[in-house]
Design an enzyme around this catalytic site. Structure first.
Site, short mmCIF file in Angstrom:
data_model
loop_
_atom_site.label_atom_id
_atom_site.label_comp_id
_atom_site.label_asym_id
_atom_site.label_seq_id
_atom_site.Cartn_x
_atom_site.Cartn_y
_atom_site.Cartn_z
N SER A 37 4.01 9.27 7.55
CA SER A 37 2.63 9.16 8.02
C SER A 37 1.65 9.77 7.02
CB SER A 37 2.44 9.86 9.37
OG SER A 37 1.08 9.81 9.73
N GLU A 96 -1.74 9.54 18.10
CA GLU A 96 -2.87 9.15 17.23
C GLU A 96 -3.80 8.17 17.97
OE1 GLU A 96 -1.57 7.76 13.26
OE2 GLU A 96 -2.93 6.07 13.54
N VAL A 124 0.84 -1.21 0.00
CA VAL A 124 0.00 0.00 0.00
C VAL A 124 0.87 1.26 0.00
CG1 VAL A 124 -1.69 1.30 1.36
CG2 VAL A 124 -1.87 -1.18 1.23
N MET A 125 1.82 1.33 0.93
CA MET A 125 2.60 2.55 1.10
C MET A 125 3.65 2.72 0.01
SD MET A 125 1.30 4.11 3.67
CE MET A 125 2.46 5.34 4.23
N ASN A 171 9.56 -5.55 -6.03
CA ASN A 171 8.74 -6.15 -4.99
C ASN A 171 9.10 -7.63 -4.90
OD1 ASN A 171 6.38 -5.58 -3.15
ND2 ASN A 171 5.65 -7.41 -4.20
N HIS A 224 4.25 9.96 17.32
CA HIS A 224 3.12 10.42 16.50
C HIS A 224 1.99 9.39 16.57
CE1 HIS A 224 0.74 10.04 12.82
NE2 HIS A 224 0.81 11.36 12.72
N ASN A 225 2.34 8.14 16.38
CA ASN A 225 1.30 7.10 16.38
C ASN A 225 0.69 6.92 17.76
OD1 ASN A 225 2.16 6.83 13.77
ND2 ASN A 225 2.13 4.60 13.78
N LYS A 264 -0.84 -2.48 15.42
CA LYS A 264 0.35 -3.10 14.84
C LYS A 264 1.60 -2.91 15.67
CE LYS A 264 -0.82 -3.68 10.03
NZ LYS A 264 -0.70 -3.16 8.67
N HIS A 274 14.56 2.53 52.56
CA HIS A 274 14.97 3.29 51.37
C HIS A 274 15.25 4.76 51.68
CE1 HIS A 274 14.35 -0.09 48.75
NE2 HIS A 274 13.11 -0.24 49.18
N VAL A 294 8.88 -2.11 3.33
CA VAL A 294 8.29 -3.44 3.53
C VAL A 294 7.85 -3.58 4.98
CG1 VAL A 294 9.70 -4.45 1.68
CG2 VAL A 294 10.50 -4.58 4.06
N ARG A 323 -7.53 -0.73 23.36
CA ARG A 323 -7.55 -1.61 22.17
C ARG A 323 -7.39 -3.07 22.60
NH1 ARG A 323 -4.98 1.11 16.73
NH2 ARG A 323 -5.66 3.23 17.17
N THR A 362 7.31 -10.24 -4.49
CA THR A 362 6.47 -10.99 -5.42
C THR A 362 6.50 -10.25 -6.75
OG1 THR A 362 5.08 -11.54 -3.52
CG2 THR A 362 4.16 -11.99 -5.70
N LYS A 377 8.13 9.21 14.80
CA LYS A 377 6.95 8.57 14.15
C LYS A 377 6.21 7.69 15.16
CE LYS A 377 3.92 7.24 11.32
NZ LYS A 377 3.73 5.98 10.69
P1 NBP Z 1 1.63 -3.94 2.91
O1 NBP Z 1 1.17 -5.07 3.71
O2 NBP Z 1 0.68 -3.28 1.98
O3 NBP Z 1 2.89 -4.40 2.04
C1 NBP Z 1 3.94 -5.09 2.64
C2 NBP Z 1 5.13 -5.12 1.70
O4 NBP Z 1 6.18 -5.80 2.40
C3 NBP Z 1 4.87 -5.88 0.41
O5 NBP Z 1 5.59 -5.24 -0.62
C4 NBP Z 1 5.47 -7.26 0.72
O6 NBP Z 1 5.90 -7.97 -0.41
C5 NBP Z 1 6.66 -6.83 1.55
N1 NBP Z 1 7.27 -7.90 2.33
C6 NBP Z 1 6.78 -8.62 3.36
BR1 NBP Z 1 5.09 -8.51 4.01
N2 NBP Z 1 7.65 -9.51 3.85
C7 NBP Z 1 8.75 -9.35 3.09
C8 NBP Z 1 10.01 -9.97 3.11
N3 NBP Z 1 10.31 -10.91 4.01
N4 NBP Z 1 10.91 -9.59 2.19
C9 NBP Z 1 10.60 -8.65 1.28
N5 NBP Z 1 9.41 -8.01 1.22
C10 NBP Z 1 8.50 -8.35 2.12
O7 NBP Z 1 2.27 -2.91 3.92
P2 NBP Z 1 2.22 -1.32 3.97
O8 NBP Z 1 0.93 -0.88 4.57
O9 NBP Z 1 2.62 -0.76 2.64
O10 NBP Z 1 3.35 -1.01 5.05
C11 NBP Z 1 4.75 -1.01 4.75
C12 NBP Z 1 5.46 -0.32 5.91
O11 NBP Z 1 4.94 1.00 6.06
C13 NBP Z 1 5.24 -1.00 7.25
O12 NBP Z 1 6.39 -0.84 8.03
C14 NBP Z 1 4.10 -0.21 7.85
O13 NBP Z 1 4.06 -0.30 9.25
C15 NBP Z 1 4.46 1.18 7.37
N6 NBP Z 1 3.36 2.15 7.32
C16 NBP Z 1 2.11 1.78 6.92
C17 NBP Z 1 1.10 2.75 6.88
C18 NBP Z 1 -0.29 2.41 6.42
O14 NBP Z 1 -1.19 3.24 6.62
N7 NBP Z 1 -0.51 1.26 5.78
C19 NBP Z 1 1.38 4.07 7.25
C20 NBP Z 1 2.68 4.41 7.63
C21 NBP Z 1 3.66 3.44 7.66
P3 NBP Z 1 4.95 -9.07 -1.11
O15 NBP Z 1 4.06 -8.30 -2.04
O16 NBP Z 1 5.89 -9.96 -1.80
O17 NBP Z 1 4.17 -9.74 -0.02
#
Ligand code: NBP
Length: 474
Positions: A128, A189, A11-12, A31, A185-186, A260, A454, A74, A287, A33, A182
């Site tokens: 963020s 949040e 996503v990010m 990526n 920040h969370n 998370k 103490h 990732v 939570r 995959t 960060k």
């Molecule tokens: P996603 O779940 O959407 O994507 C995860 C990514 O990590 C995919 O590209 C996946 O590859 C890759 N990945 C994983 Br899972 N295991 C891996 C490994 N062992 N080796 C290589 N690649 C691997 O996560 P996201 O929401 O984009 O979050 C990414 C980071 O950003 C995280 O640290 C998250 O905490 C942080 N973040 C998220 C948000 C949010 O709102 N979502 C906001 C701010 C920060 P694949 O496609 O091959 O599975």
């Protein structure tokens, strides 16, 4: 050759890559995959020409123009180490690894040192704003070596959100400082979201307001001092109907909240630093408690449901919405005061010189807690006068004086009727403790001396350790 590499098209990562491409940067993307890499570029429309799909990390390293910046986006934890390690084998002096995920700052500190030994700069960059922010302008909190940051600053400044023309991207300190900021920040949040949920609980269960009406109230609040992204989306969420049932969508959502880890980390770090973050703590605990649905259902049957219906001044509805709005504002001041106090303490403990005013500034747009309130915090730090706890700095002191009675009323009435308000209660207790000149720690010290020798300090002999004649006790 590409200007920058980006690993991880979840996503990010995918949205950050599109954001960079839109701002004119060419991005080599990879990526794990591979099919996702191809699908991503195939669906990028006119931005595809700025994107170079790379089937391997080796191909990615070769596709970027040296000195190579490579963003890793990732899943936090081992995946970052794995990707960074393989990448480092293809990188050299002057190249920069940038972990833009939600890393634990202890990991980032370690990685900075590990890669420094290999002459590779490592930046820990908190991002963020969720999906939308990543695509159109996130808040960016960077940590690391200033020279390394200078080499990528233009890219992050361009892709970040803007507040009154100012970019919401900044280097906030060395090594893990960006990821620490960060994390806090969370944590804030979490606190904001929990206090909003508690006010919603009072409206729903204490006042029996229809969801549509609550939506309108939050919408109105978004025009006042609570104006923020979280209040805005609360109004939208409460105004949304489930197309399948025709009911308010929120009413058919299971009441167990996910997490998370960043909220929990912020509480753990606050404890380590001895800087109380009780509102954030209450939000994290809420939570956890929410996730125990089965036991909550069983316990409600065991003890009977709480009355919940408010019949005090709030229940009479006269001016109730103003009281709730003010309570939320007072709670918010306490929560942000705690978050900033944790950062101030970390700054001292790790010798980071965190620029708290700049941090408030880069949180004014792009990130999830963006609000006009943060502009007030930024102005307070900008004013040049020394800022201790934010509760004791204007305009927050005046705001607290004007709103604390409402927080007290809301916590009191909710408590009398068994509506749980853990974050608002914690905020009130924090405020009350803060302005209690003579606390009850005299008794705690006496007990500690009694059972553990103490020692304590007498108020008539400052600086000298004393012990009690506890043997005289009967
Ligand atoms: P996603 O779940 O959407 O994507 C995860 C990514 O990590 C995919 O590209 C996946 O590859 C890759 N990945 C994983 Br899972 N295991 C891996 C490994 N062992 N080796 C290589 N690649 C691997 O996560 P996201 O929401 O984009 O979050 C990414 C980071 O950003 C995280 O640290 C998250 O905490 C942080 N973040 C998220 C948000 C949010 O709102 N979502 C906001 C701010 C920060 P694949 O496609 O091959 O599975």
């Amino acid at each position: 050759m590409a200007d920058i590499g980006l690993v991880g098209l979840g996503v990010m990562g995918a949205n950050l890559a599109l954001n960079m491409a839109e701002k004119g940067y060419s991005v080599a993307v990879h990526n794990r995959t591979t099919s996702k890499t191809d699908a991503f570029v195939a669906n990028a429309g006119s931005l595809a020409e700025k994107l170079t799909p790379c089937p391997t990390l080796t191909a990615l390293a070769e596709a970027v123009d040296p000195p190579r910046p490579v963003v890793i986006m990732v899943k936090a934890g081992d995946a970052v180490d794995q990707q960074a390690d393989v990448l480092a084998g293809h990188l050299g002096e002057g190249d920069i690894l940038i972990d833009a995920g939600n890393a634990n700052f202890h990991d980032t500190r370690r990685r900075v040192r590990v890669y420094a030994e290999r002459n590779i700069d490592f930046l820990g960059v908190g991002v963020s704003g969720g999906e939308e922010g990543a695509r159109h302008g996130p808040s960016v909190m960077a940590g690391g070596d200033p020279k390394a940051w200078a080499r990528v600053e233009a890219i992050f400044t361009d892709i970040a959100a803007k507040f009154a023309g100012e970019s919401c991207a900044a280097l906030v300190g060395p090594e893990g400082a960006g990821h620490f900021v960060k994390t806090i920040h969370n944590g804030i949040e979490y606190a904001d979201m929990q206090m909003i949920a508690e006010i919603y609980g009072i409206m729903r269960d204490g006042l029996g307001l229809p969801t549509e009406e609550m939506s309108g109230i939050f919408d109105a609040w978004n025009g006042g001092p609570l104006k923020s992204y979280l209040i805005e989306i609360t109004a939208t969420v409460l105004g949304t109907t489930d197309p399948r049932t025709g009911k308010p969508l929120v009413d058919i959502i299971l009441d167990t909240a996910g997490q998370k880890g960043t909220g929990r980390w912020s509480v753990i770090e606050a404890q380590h630093l001895g800087a109380p973050a009780t509102v954030i703590e209450a939000a994290v605990a809420a939570r956890n408690l929410s996730s125990r649905k089965a036991s909550r259902v069983a316990d409600e049957a065991l003890f009977g449901p709480a009355p919940r219906k408010l019949d005090g001044a709030l229940g009479a509805r006269e001016g109730a919405m103003t009281v709730l709005e003010e309570a939320m504002l007072a709670g918010k001041i306490a929560a942000y005061a705690q978050g900033f106090a944790v950062m101030a303490q970390a700054s001292q403990a790790f010798d980071w010189s965190l620029p708290l005013g700049t941090i408030a500034k880069i949180w004014r747009a792009g990130c999830i807690i963006r609000s006009s309130f943060l502009d007030d915090i930024a102005s307070t730090y900008d004013s040049g006068s020394a800022v201790g706890n934010l509760m004791t700095a204007e305009p927050f002191t005046g705001m607290l004086k004007a709103t604390q009675a409402s927080l007290r009323r809301v916590v009191a009435e909710a408590s009398l009727k068994g509506i749980p308000v853990p974050a608002l209660s914690s905020a009130l207790a924090y405020f009350d403790f803060a302005r209690t000149a003579r606390s009850t720690a005299d008794l705690t010290q006496a007990q500690r001396d009694f059972f553990g020798a103490h020692g304590f300090e007498r108020i008539d002999e400052p600086g000298k350790e004393a012990h009690g004649p506890w043997s005289n006790a009967t």
